[in-house]
Design an enzyme around this catalytic site. Structure first.
Site, PDB file in Angstrom:
ATOM      1  N   ASN A   1     -44.619 -74.818  19.740  1.00 21.63           N
ATOM      2  CA  ASN A   1     -43.422 -74.127  20.222  1.00 21.63           C
ATOM      3  C   ASN A   1     -42.569 -75.134  20.998  1.00 21.63           C
ATOM      4  OD1 ASN A   1     -41.521 -72.474  21.387  1.00 21.63           O
ATOM      5  ND2 ASN A   1     -42.960 -71.409  22.748  1.00 21.63           N
TER       6      ASN A   1
ATOM      7  N   LYS B   1     -39.592 -74.765  22.168  1.00 21.45           N
ATOM      8  CA  LYS B   1     -38.698 -74.177  23.186  1.00 21.45           C
ATOM      9  C   LYS B   1     -37.314 -74.834  23.079  1.00 21.45           C
ATOM     10  CE  LYS B   1     -42.814 -73.286  25.857  1.00 21.45           C
ATOM     11  NZ  LYS B   1     -43.475 -73.141  27.138  1.00 21.45           N
TER      12      LYS B   1
ATOM     13  N   HIS C   1     -42.399 -64.094  23.858  1.00 22.00           N
ATOM     14  CA  HIS C   1     -42.842 -65.176  24.740  1.00 22.00           C
ATOM     15  C   HIS C   1     -42.533 -64.815  26.191  1.00 22.00           C
ATOM     16  CE1 HIS C   1     -43.366 -69.011  26.657  1.00 22.00           C
ATOM     17  NE2 HIS C   1     -44.078 -69.374  25.594  1.00 22.00           N
TER      18      HIS C   1
ATOM     19  N   GLU D   1     -41.521 -66.447  28.616  1.00 21.93           N
ATOM     20  CA  GLU D   1     -40.253 -66.969  29.156  1.00 21.93           C
ATOM     21  C   GLU D   1     -39.099 -66.031  28.816  1.00 21.93           C
ATOM     22  OE1 GLU D   1     -40.633 -70.811  27.381  1.00 21.93           O
ATOM     23  OE2 GLU D   1     -42.150 -71.355  28.857  1.00 21.93           O
TER      24      GLU D   1
ATOM     25  N   GLU E   1     -51.303 -65.675  26.067  1.00 21.25           N
ATOM     26  CA  GLU E   1     -50.826 -66.784  26.888  1.00 21.25           C
ATOM     27  C   GLU E   1     -50.712 -66.336  28.347  1.00 21.25           C
ATOM     28  OE1 GLU E   1     -48.400 -69.811  24.480  1.00 21.25           O
ATOM     29  OE2 GLU E   1     -47.049 -68.176  24.934  1.00 21.25           O
TER      30      GLU E   1
ATOM     31  N   GLY F   1     -47.480 -74.405  30.867  1.00 23.21           N
ATOM     32  CA  GLY F   1     -46.819 -75.577  31.438  1.00 23.21           C
ATOM     33  C   GLY F   1     -47.352 -76.036  32.789  1.00 23.21           C
TER      34      GLY F   1
ATOM     35  N   SER G   1     -51.021 -74.676  28.326  1.00 26.02           N
ATOM     36  CA  SER G   1     -51.552 -76.002  28.653  1.00 26.02           C
ATOM     37  C   SER G   1     -52.618 -76.502  27.668  1.00 26.02           C
ATOM     38  CB  SER G   1     -52.090 -76.022  30.081  1.00 26.02           C
ATOM     39  OG  SER G   1     -51.034 -75.769  30.996  1.00 26.02           O
TER      40      SER G   1
HETATM   41  P1  PGA Z   1     -47.524 -75.139  27.188  1.00 26.29           P
HETATM   42  O1  PGA Z   1     -46.689 -73.909  26.630  1.00 26.29           O
HETATM   43  O2  PGA Z   1     -48.443 -75.596  26.082  1.00 26.29           O
HETATM   44  O3  PGA Z   1     -46.502 -76.159  27.529  1.00 26.29           O
HETATM   45  O4  PGA Z   1     -48.292 -74.652  28.362  1.00 26.29           O
HETATM   46  C1  PGA Z   1     -47.287 -72.938  25.816  1.00 26.29           C
HETATM   47  C2  PGA Z   1     -46.295 -71.884  25.431  1.00 26.29           C
HETATM   48  O5  PGA Z   1     -45.409 -71.565  26.247  1.00 26.29           O
HETATM   49  O6  PGA Z   1     -46.355 -71.341  24.329  1.00 26.29           O
END
Ligand code: PGA
Length: 249
Positions: free
Chosen positions: A7, A9, A97, A99, A166, A172, A210
Site C-alpha cells: 500500500n 498511500k 483503511h 487512515e 491492521e 507506521g 509495521s
Molecule cells: P505500515 O502501514 O506497513 O507502514 O505500518 C501498513 C498499512 O497502513 O497498511
C-alpha cells in the site's frame, strides 16, 4: 496461497514504476516459491492506469487504494468510482483503511463502498483494526466484529473479500503485536466470520502494521495468517522483496 500487498498511500510518480519492475523480475525468477504467493501493489489513483497497462498479465497485480461510495458517475469533485477503477482494467481495491476511517469514513460509507466495489466485480481488501485506546479498554474483538458486521452482508460473495487486520497503533510505528496475541486475534476473527455468516467458507485474513523484513520472521510463525498488507516497506523494491524472501526462508 499467501498475499503480499503493498500500500503506497500518498507516494509515487510515473518513474516509480521501476520499483514494480524490480519486484516483478524477482517474482519471475523465484521459481521455488512463486506459485505459493500473489503480489499486488496499490499506488495512488494518479498511477493506476499507467501501471495497470504496464503490468497486465505480469507477476504483479495493481490495486486501488479507495473509491467513492456512490457508483458510476456523478457530481463528486475529486472522487473516483468503483466503475471507473474496473474500467481501467483493475480487479482489486483496498477499502476501509484506518487512515481514511480517521478522516471521516463512517461504517455506513464503508458499507456503500464495499457494495459499489462488489457490484463492479472488484476483489476487496477490507481493513479493520482497533485504536490504542480500544486495545487498552480490551474491546478489540468487539470493535473488529462491529467493523465487519456493518460492511459485509451475508449475501456477498466471500471469495471476493480479503480481511486485513491492521491494529491502528501498529501502523507506521514499528510496534507490532505479540505473536501469541496476534494469532489469537486472527483465530477470533475467523471464528466470528464463520459463525456470523454461517458458511464453511475459508475466510482469508491478512495482517498489516509495521511489516518489514525483520518483523516478517515473527509473523511467518502464525499459520492462520493468509498474507500481509505492507505500507512503508512496499515503497522500496529491496525491502519488499526481502519480506518475501524472509517469509520463505
Ligand atoms: P505500515 O502501514 O506497513 O507502514 O505500518 C501498513 C498499512 O497502513 O497498511
Amino acid at each position: 496461497m499467501k498475499y503480499f500487498i503493498g500500500n503506497w498511500k500518498m507516494f509515487g510518480i510515473p518513474g516509480s514504476i521501476k520499483i514494480l519492475d524490480k519486484i516483478n523480475n524477482f517474482i519471475g525468477k523465484d521459481r521455488k516459491n512463486n506459485n505459493k504467493y500473489k503480489v499486488s501493489i496499490a499506488p495512488p489513483h494518479t498511477l493506476l492506469h499507467y501501471f495497470a497497462k504496464n503490468f497486465k498479465n505480469k507477476n504483479i497485480s495493481i490495486c486501488a487504494q479507495n473509491c467513492f461510495n456512490k457508483d458510476y458517475y456523478g457530481a463528486h469533485t475529486g472522487e473516483v468510482s468503483a466503475y471507473m477503477i474496473k474500467k481501467i482494467g483493475l480487479n482489486q481495491i483496498i477499502i476501509g483503511h484506518s487512515e481514511n476511517r480517521e478522516s471521516g469514513e463512517t461504517d455506513q460509507v464503508l458499507s456503500e463502498k464495499v457494495f459499489a466495489a462488489l457490484k463492479n466485480n472488484l476483489n476487496i481488501i477490507f481493513c479493520i483494526g482497533e485504536s490504542k485506546i480500544e486495545k487498552r479498554k480490551k474491546i478489540t474483538i468487539k470493535v473488529l466484529k462491529k467493523q465487519i458486521s456493518k460492511a459485509i452482508k451475508k449475501k456477498y460473495n466471500f471469495n471476493k473479500i480479503l480481511i486485513a487486520y491492521e491494529p491502528v497503533w501498529s501502523i507506521g510505528t514499528g510496534i507490532v503485536p505479540k505473536t501469541s496475541e496476534l494469532s489469537k486475534t486472527i483465530i477470533s476473527i475467523k471464528k466470528f466470520l464463520n459463525s456470523k455468516y454461517k458458511r464453511k467458507h475459508n475466510f482469508k485474513i491478512l495482517y498489516g502494521g509495521s511489516v518489514d523484513n525483520n518483523s516478517i520472521k515473527k509473523f511467518k510463525q502464525i499459520r492462520e495468517l493468509d498474507g500481509f498488507l505492507i505500507g512503508g516497506a512496499s515503497k522500496s523494491s529491496k525491502k519488499f522483496i526481502d519480506i518475501i524472501k524472509n517469509y520463505y526462508k
